[in-house]
Design a protein around this motif. Structure first.
Motif, mmCIF file in Angstrom:
data_model
loop_
_atom_site.group_PDB
_atom_site.id
_atom_site.type_symbol
_atom_site.label_atom_id
_atom_site.label_comp_id
_atom_site.label_asym_id
_atom_site.label_seq_id
_atom_site.Cartn_x
_atom_site.Cartn_y
_atom_site.Cartn_z
ATOM 1 N N CYS A 74 0.866 -1.173 0.000
ATOM 2 C CA CYS A 74 0.000 0.000 0.000
ATOM 3 C C CYS A 74 0.903 1.224 0.000
ATOM 4 O O CYS A 74 1.985 1.207 0.591
ATOM 5 C CB CYS A 74 -0.899 0.027 1.227
ATOM 6 N N ASP A 75 0.468 2.290 -0.645
ATOM 7 C CA ASP A 75 1.289 3.496 -0.691
ATOM 8 C C ASP A 75 1.296 4.184 0.678
ATOM 9 O O ASP A 75 0.311 4.134 1.416
ATOM 10 C CB ASP A 75 0.777 4.447 -1.761
ATOM 11 N N PRO A 76 2.404 4.831 1.030
ATOM 12 C CA PRO A 76 2.538 5.395 2.377
ATOM 13 C C PRO A 76 1.743 6.667 2.618
ATOM 14 O O PRO A 76 1.474 7.002 3.769
ATOM 15 C CB PRO A 76 4.044 5.673 2.488
ATOM 16 N N GLU B 24 -4.113 -2.152 -1.689
ATOM 17 C CA GLU B 24 -2.922 -2.981 -1.910
ATOM 18 C C GLU B 24 -2.805 -3.300 -3.392
ATOM 19 O O GLU B 24 -3.769 -3.705 -4.037
ATOM 20 C CB GLU B 24 -3.004 -4.266 -1.089
ATOM 21 N N HIS B 25 -1.604 -3.100 -3.936
ATOM 22 C CA HIS B 25 -1.400 -3.306 -5.363
ATOM 23 C C HIS B 25 0.020 -3.768 -5.628
ATOM 24 O O HIS B 25 0.863 -3.787 -4.731
ATOM 25 C CB HIS B 25 -1.712 -2.022 -6.148
ATOM 26 N N ARG B 26 0.281 -4.142 -6.880
ATOM 27 C CA ARG B 26 1.607 -4.588 -7.302
ATOM 28 C C ARG B 26 1.734 -4.315 -8.798
ATOM 29 O O ARG B 26 0.756 -3.926 -9.466
ATOM 30 C CB ARG B 26 1.801 -6.077 -7.013
ATOM 31 N N ARG C 194 1.351 -4.502 4.063
ATOM 32 C CA ARG C 194 0.183 -3.863 4.646
ATOM 33 C C ARG C 194 -0.106 -4.305 6.079
ATOM 34 O O ARG C 194 -0.249 -3.484 6.989
ATOM 35 C CB ARG C 194 -1.047 -4.120 3.773
ATOM 36 N N GLU C 195 -0.237 -5.598 6.309
ATOM 37 C CA GLU C 195 -0.636 -6.078 7.632
ATOM 38 C C GLU C 195 0.370 -5.685 8.700
ATOM 39 O O GLU C 195 0.000 -5.283 9.812
ATOM 40 C CB GLU C 195 -0.820 -7.601 7.619
#
Length: 340
Positions: free
Chosen positions: A207-209, A270-272, A331-332
């Protein structure tokens, strides 16, 4: 030993070992088709309706595309051409800006997989630029001239999204202004053709900050998001899907700070990035995030209105970044540090 950037001209007939991911982290057999991003028209007259659309997309997916966003087509084209020309420069021109110092800008580097301590690389080169443009590479010659109007227009679009998101959440329109959105950066990403896209990724799951990210890309087919089965998408569980956007649209996603400020009402997406065998892909990700000393916390209006406690504890954005880097953007692991 530092890895040689992929765009420096080496020809790979197979994927070098340092780029090969463990079997369970490879992208093969994990995608369940394409997914059409919700479309938000920023040029409409009814801000209330647009705000509702942004919040709905943020709640269900964390991703959407914007049209009539105010970034002229010629400005987008000039910026993309300059980005592609940078990665096509001779290696000695690009390497003037090569650094492993994460605080240096501008910075050219190849992508190391974080969070494991292993020397496994992602199939990506990157040029990092400061959004306030104190300095940029002197080649290609048109880069500086393209950056100024593009950055100004994209940040204006991001500010409009943030104002509308605030309205849709029931906050004051100016809630995200000031130090909460005073920082930022641009990643100019380049993913060369890969001999075997089944074995590696261009960027790992994260995820982006920041608060919000605005993305422009030259070709589709590389961005994937983790689609949750608990929204209107239907189904159960989670799956990776290819994200497609309309020509001329910009892709927008929310980051960790938006999830915290909204007290969990909006999703940090969440991505890639996956690789392709035939064509190179270049993308420009403009991040809007807080200044390092800014205190981030759930908006009191949202906590009080819902009669619930804050899901996340207050922290400075500088503290958050240290956690984000240490946890490799997973993320988690990152969210576990933020929760009450």
């Amino acid at each position: 030993m530092a890895a040689e950037p992929l765009s420096n001209g080496a020809t790979h007939l197979s994927v070098p070992g340092r780029y090969i991911l463990p079997v369970h982290k490879r992208p093969s057999s994990s995608v369940n088709g394409k997914w059409a991003l919700p479309v938000v028209d920023l040029g409409g007259d009814d801000d209330g309706t647009i705000a509702e659309e942004i919040v709905r997309a943020g709640r269900e997916f964390g991703f959407f595309q914007v049209v009539n966003h105010g970034v002229p087509e010629e400005v987008m084209g000039a910026m993309m051409r300059a980005a592609e020309e940078f990665f096509a420069l001779p290696a000695d021109e690009k390497m003037k800006y090569y650094s492993n110092d994460g605080k240096k800008l501008p910075r050219f580097h190849t992508s190391l997989r974080n969070g494991t301590g292993e020397e496994v690389l992602y199939w990506r080169d990157c040029l990092k630029l400061g959004c306030h443009l104190p300095e940029w590479p002197d080649k290609p010659r048109g880069l500086g001239a393209a950056l100024e109007p593009y950055t100004a227009a994209v940040r204006a679009a991001a500010r409009r999204v943030l104002r509308l998101a605030a309205v849709g959440l029931g906050l004051e329109e100016e809630h995200f202004e000031g130090s909460l959105s005073g920082g930022g950066m641009m990643n100019v990403n380049h993913y060369p053709p890969c001999p075997d896209p089944r074995l590696t990724l261009g960027a790992g799951p994260h995820c982006d900050p920041g608060l919000v990210t605005v993305l422009m890309e030259n070709v589709g087919g590389g961005l994937q998001m983790l689609l949750h089965g608990d929204g209107d998408a239907g189904g159960g569980g989670m799956m990776w899907v290819d994200v497609d956007a309309a020509p001329g649209a910009l892709v927008v996603n929310f980051g960790h700070q938006m999830e915290v400020v909204s007290n969990g009402r909006l999703r940090s997406a969440e991505h890639r990035a996956v690789t392709g065998a035939r064509a190179a892909r270049t993308s420009l990700a403009t991040f809007v995030w807080p200044e390092p000393g800014c205190t981030v916390a759930p908006a009191q209006e949202l906590v009080l209105a819902a009669g619930e406690g804050p899901l996340y504890k207050p922290y400075s954005y500088g503290e958050f970044l240290a956690v984000y880097v240490a946890e490799g953007g997973v993320r988690e692991a990152v969210m576990a540090h933020l929760k009450h």
